[in-house]
Design a protein around this motif. Structure first.
Motif, PDB file in Angstrom:
ATOM      1  N   HIS A  88       0.902  30.848  -8.511  1.00 23.28           N
ATOM      2  CA  HIS A  88       1.672  29.889  -8.251  1.00 23.28           C
ATOM      3  C   HIS A  88       1.630  28.477  -8.821  1.00 23.28           C
ATOM      4  CE1 HIS A  88       0.096  29.619  -4.292  1.00 23.28           C
ATOM      5  NE2 HIS A  88       0.286  28.089  -4.631  1.00 23.28           N
ATOM      6  N   ILE A  89       2.715  28.023  -8.950  1.00 25.48           N
ATOM      7  CA  ILE A  89       3.023  26.121  -9.356  1.00 25.48           C
ATOM      8  C   ILE A  89       4.028  25.774  -8.252  1.00 25.48           C
ATOM      9  CG2 ILE A  89       4.256  25.416 -10.826  1.00 25.48           C
ATOM     10  CD1 ILE A  89       2.242  27.125 -12.474  1.00 25.48           C
ATOM     11  N   VAL A  90       3.076  25.110  -8.045  1.00 26.41           N
ATOM     12  CA  VAL A  90       3.586  24.183  -5.976  1.00 26.41           C
ATOM     13  C   VAL A  90       4.456  23.200  -7.590  1.00 26.41           C
ATOM     14  CG1 VAL A  90       3.826  22.962  -4.377  1.00 26.41           C
ATOM     15  CG2 VAL A  90       1.797  25.015  -5.394  1.00 26.41           C
ATOM     16  N   THR A  91       6.033  22.876  -6.638  1.00 23.46           N
ATOM     17  CA  THR A  91       6.318  21.225  -7.377  1.00 23.46           C
ATOM     18  C   THR A  91       6.168  20.533  -6.270  1.00 23.46           C
ATOM     19  OG1 THR A  91       7.091  21.885  -9.090  1.00 23.46           O
ATOM     20  CG2 THR A  91       8.208  20.327  -8.714  1.00 23.46           C
ATOM     21  N   VAL A  92       5.948  19.342  -6.006  1.00 19.20           N
ATOM     22  CA  VAL A  92       5.775  18.705  -4.808  1.00 19.20           C
ATOM     23  C   VAL A  92       6.688  17.015  -5.252  1.00 19.20           C
ATOM     24  CG1 VAL A  92       4.607  16.626  -3.692  1.00 19.20           C
ATOM     25  CG2 VAL A  92       3.990  18.743  -4.277  1.00 19.20           C
ATOM     26  N   VAL A  93       7.757  17.218  -4.730  1.00 20.73           N
ATOM     27  CA  VAL A  93       8.678  16.146  -4.517  1.00 20.73           C
ATOM     28  C   VAL A  93       7.962  14.123  -3.899  1.00 20.73           C
ATOM     29  CG1 VAL A  93      11.039  14.571  -5.415  1.00 20.73           C
ATOM     30  CG2 VAL A  93      10.796  16.750  -5.364  1.00 20.73           C
ATOM     31  N   TYR A  94       8.265  13.809  -4.147  1.00 20.54           N
ATOM     32  CA  TYR A  94       7.639  12.763  -3.038  1.00 20.54           C
ATOM     33  C   TYR A  94       8.869  11.777  -2.529  1.00 20.54           C
ATOM     34  CZ  TYR A  94       2.263  13.401  -4.685  1.00 20.54           C
ATOM     35  OH  TYR A  94       1.260  14.147  -4.009  1.00 20.54           O
ATOM     36  N   PRO A  95       9.077  11.452  -1.181  1.00 17.91           N
ATOM     37  CA  PRO A  95       9.448   9.655  -0.966  1.00 17.91           C
ATOM     38  C   PRO A  95      10.201   9.048  -1.929  1.00 17.91           C
ATOM     39  CG  PRO A  95       7.759   9.986   0.603  1.00 17.91           C
ATOM     40  CD  PRO A  95       7.429  10.931  -0.486  1.00 17.91           C
ATOM     41  N   GLY A  96       9.227   8.944  -2.424  1.00 22.78           N
ATOM     42  CA  GLY A  96      10.024   7.595  -3.659  1.00 22.78           C
ATOM     43  C   GLY A  96      10.037   8.301  -5.324  1.00 22.78           C
ATOM     44  N   GLY A  97      10.456   9.681  -5.153  1.00 23.79           N
ATOM     45  CA  GLY A  97      11.089  10.519  -6.682  1.00 23.79           C
ATOM     46  C   GLY A  97       9.744  10.858  -7.519  1.00 23.79           C
ATOM     47  N   ASN A  98       9.109  10.019  -6.923  1.00 23.75           N
ATOM     48  CA  ASN A  98       7.779  10.964  -7.802  1.00 23.75           C
ATOM     49  C   ASN A  98       7.694  12.309  -7.900  1.00 23.75           C
ATOM     50  OD1 ASN A  98       7.048   9.219  -5.915  1.00 23.75           O
ATOM     51  ND2 ASN A  98       4.954   9.303  -6.886  1.00 23.75           N
ATOM     52  N   GLN A  99       7.020  13.246  -8.745  1.00 23.10           N
ATOM     53  CA  GLN A  99       6.516  14.521  -9.104  1.00 23.10           C
ATOM     54  C   GLN A  99       5.608  14.970  -9.246  1.00 23.10           C
ATOM     55  OE1 GLN A  99       9.509  17.192 -10.355  1.00 23.10           O
ATOM     56  NE2 GLN A  99      11.595  15.758  -9.452  1.00 23.10           N
ATOM     57  N   ALA A 100       5.357  16.057  -9.472  1.00 21.95           N
ATOM     58  CA  ALA A 100       4.089  16.659  -9.523  1.00 21.95           C
ATOM     59  C   ALA A 100       3.405  17.594  -9.467  1.00 21.95           C
ATOM     60  CB  ALA A 100       2.745  16.318  -8.160  1.00 21.95           C
ATOM     61  N   GLU A 101       3.455  18.954 -10.511  1.00 20.89           N
ATOM     62  CA  GLU A 101       3.703  19.966 -10.392  1.00 20.89           C
ATOM     63  C   GLU A 101       1.732  20.202 -10.468  1.00 20.89           C
ATOM     64  OE1 GLU A 101       6.917  22.270 -12.731  1.00 20.89           O
ATOM     65  OE2 GLU A 101       5.097  20.839 -13.953  1.00 20.89           O
ATOM     66  N   ILE A 102       0.829  21.010  -9.962  1.00 22.53           N
ATOM     67  CA  ILE A 102       0.074  21.995  -9.548  1.00 22.53           C
ATOM     68  C   ILE A 102      -0.059  23.136  -9.925  1.00 22.53           C
ATOM     69  CG2 ILE A 102      -1.558  21.890  -7.561  1.00 22.53           C
ATOM     70  CD1 ILE A 102      -0.371  19.480  -6.936  1.00 22.53           C
ATOM     71  N   GLU A 103      -0.738  23.801 -10.463  1.00 24.03           N
ATOM     72  CA  GLU A 103      -0.908  25.252 -10.687  1.00 24.03           C
ATOM     73  C   GLU A 103      -2.049  26.189  -9.689  1.00 24.03           C
ATOM     74  OE1 GLU A 103      -1.343  28.409 -14.057  1.00 24.03           O
ATOM     75  OE2 GLU A 103      -2.726  26.688 -14.033  1.00 24.03           O
ATOM     76  N   VAL A 104      -1.807  26.913  -8.791  1.00 29.43           N
ATOM     77  CA  VAL A 104      -2.614  27.532  -7.457  1.00 29.43           C
ATOM     78  C   VAL A 104      -2.625  28.930  -8.704  1.00 29.43           C
ATOM     79  CG1 VAL A 104      -3.476  27.570  -5.494  1.00 29.43           C
ATOM     80  CG2 VAL A 104      -1.724  25.623  -5.880  1.00 29.43           C
ATOM     81  N   TYR A 105      -4.380  29.024  -8.602  1.00 34.69           N
ATOM     82  CA  TYR A 105      -4.556  30.298  -8.144  1.00 34.69           C
ATOM     83  C   TYR A 105      -5.576  31.049  -6.542  1.00 34.69           C
ATOM     84  CZ  TYR A 105      -4.561  30.440 -13.100  1.00 34.69           C
ATOM     85  OH  TYR A 105      -4.737  30.430 -14.912  1.00 34.69           O
TER      86      TYR A 105
END
Length: 139
Positions: A88-105
């Motif tokens: 799965h792909i996790v998309t994280v949005v932080y309080p300041g608006g910056n984002q990260a995408e992490i692929e998880v097995y």
């Protein structure tokens, strides 16, 4: 019917991916009690870092406290009586608006209708290298 039985009853891969996304979302948004899904002796190994059940609950709290939103897109999934596996792909949005995408097995061992162990590895797709540690952060 508990969550694990719902996943086991999925009759096709699309339904299984949708149900897995719903399960992960409910868990990380606080709409699902971890004790309903995880055994008391639960252990999670993420990128070589160990969390037990209390540590995992702390991890969930950390995510809720330090992010604005977390969304899941399950790309692949399979499930049988003893194993739930997905990518799965996790998309994280932080309080300041910056984002990260992490692929998880993720490979989850099932026992008596609950998850008793997860082994997972992650890969940062987009974001800062420090975002990768979010997958096992507790404080």
């Amino acid at each position: 019917m508990n969550i694990i039985n719902t996943l086991l009853s999925a009759t096709d891969s699309v339904t299984l991916r949708q149900k897995t996304e719903a399960f992960l979302t409910a868990l990380f948004t606080g709409n699902l009690d971890p004790a309903e899904v995880f055994s008391p002796d639960y252990q999670q190994y993420t990128d070589g870092n160990l969390l037990d059940f209390p540590g995992f609950v702390q991890h969930l709290s950390h995510i809720r406290l330090h992010t604005r939103s977390v969304t899941f897109r399950v790309v692949q999934a399979c499930c049988n009586d003893t194993l739930l596996a997905d990518r799965h792909i996790v998309t994280v949005v932080y309080p300041g608006g910056n984002q990260a995408e992490i692929e998880v097995y993720m490979f989850a061992t099932l026992r008596e209708g609950k998850i008793c162990r997860i082994d997972e590895v992650t890969r940062l797709i987009n974001g800062e290298m420090s975002d990768r540690a979010l997958a096992h952060a507790t404080h």
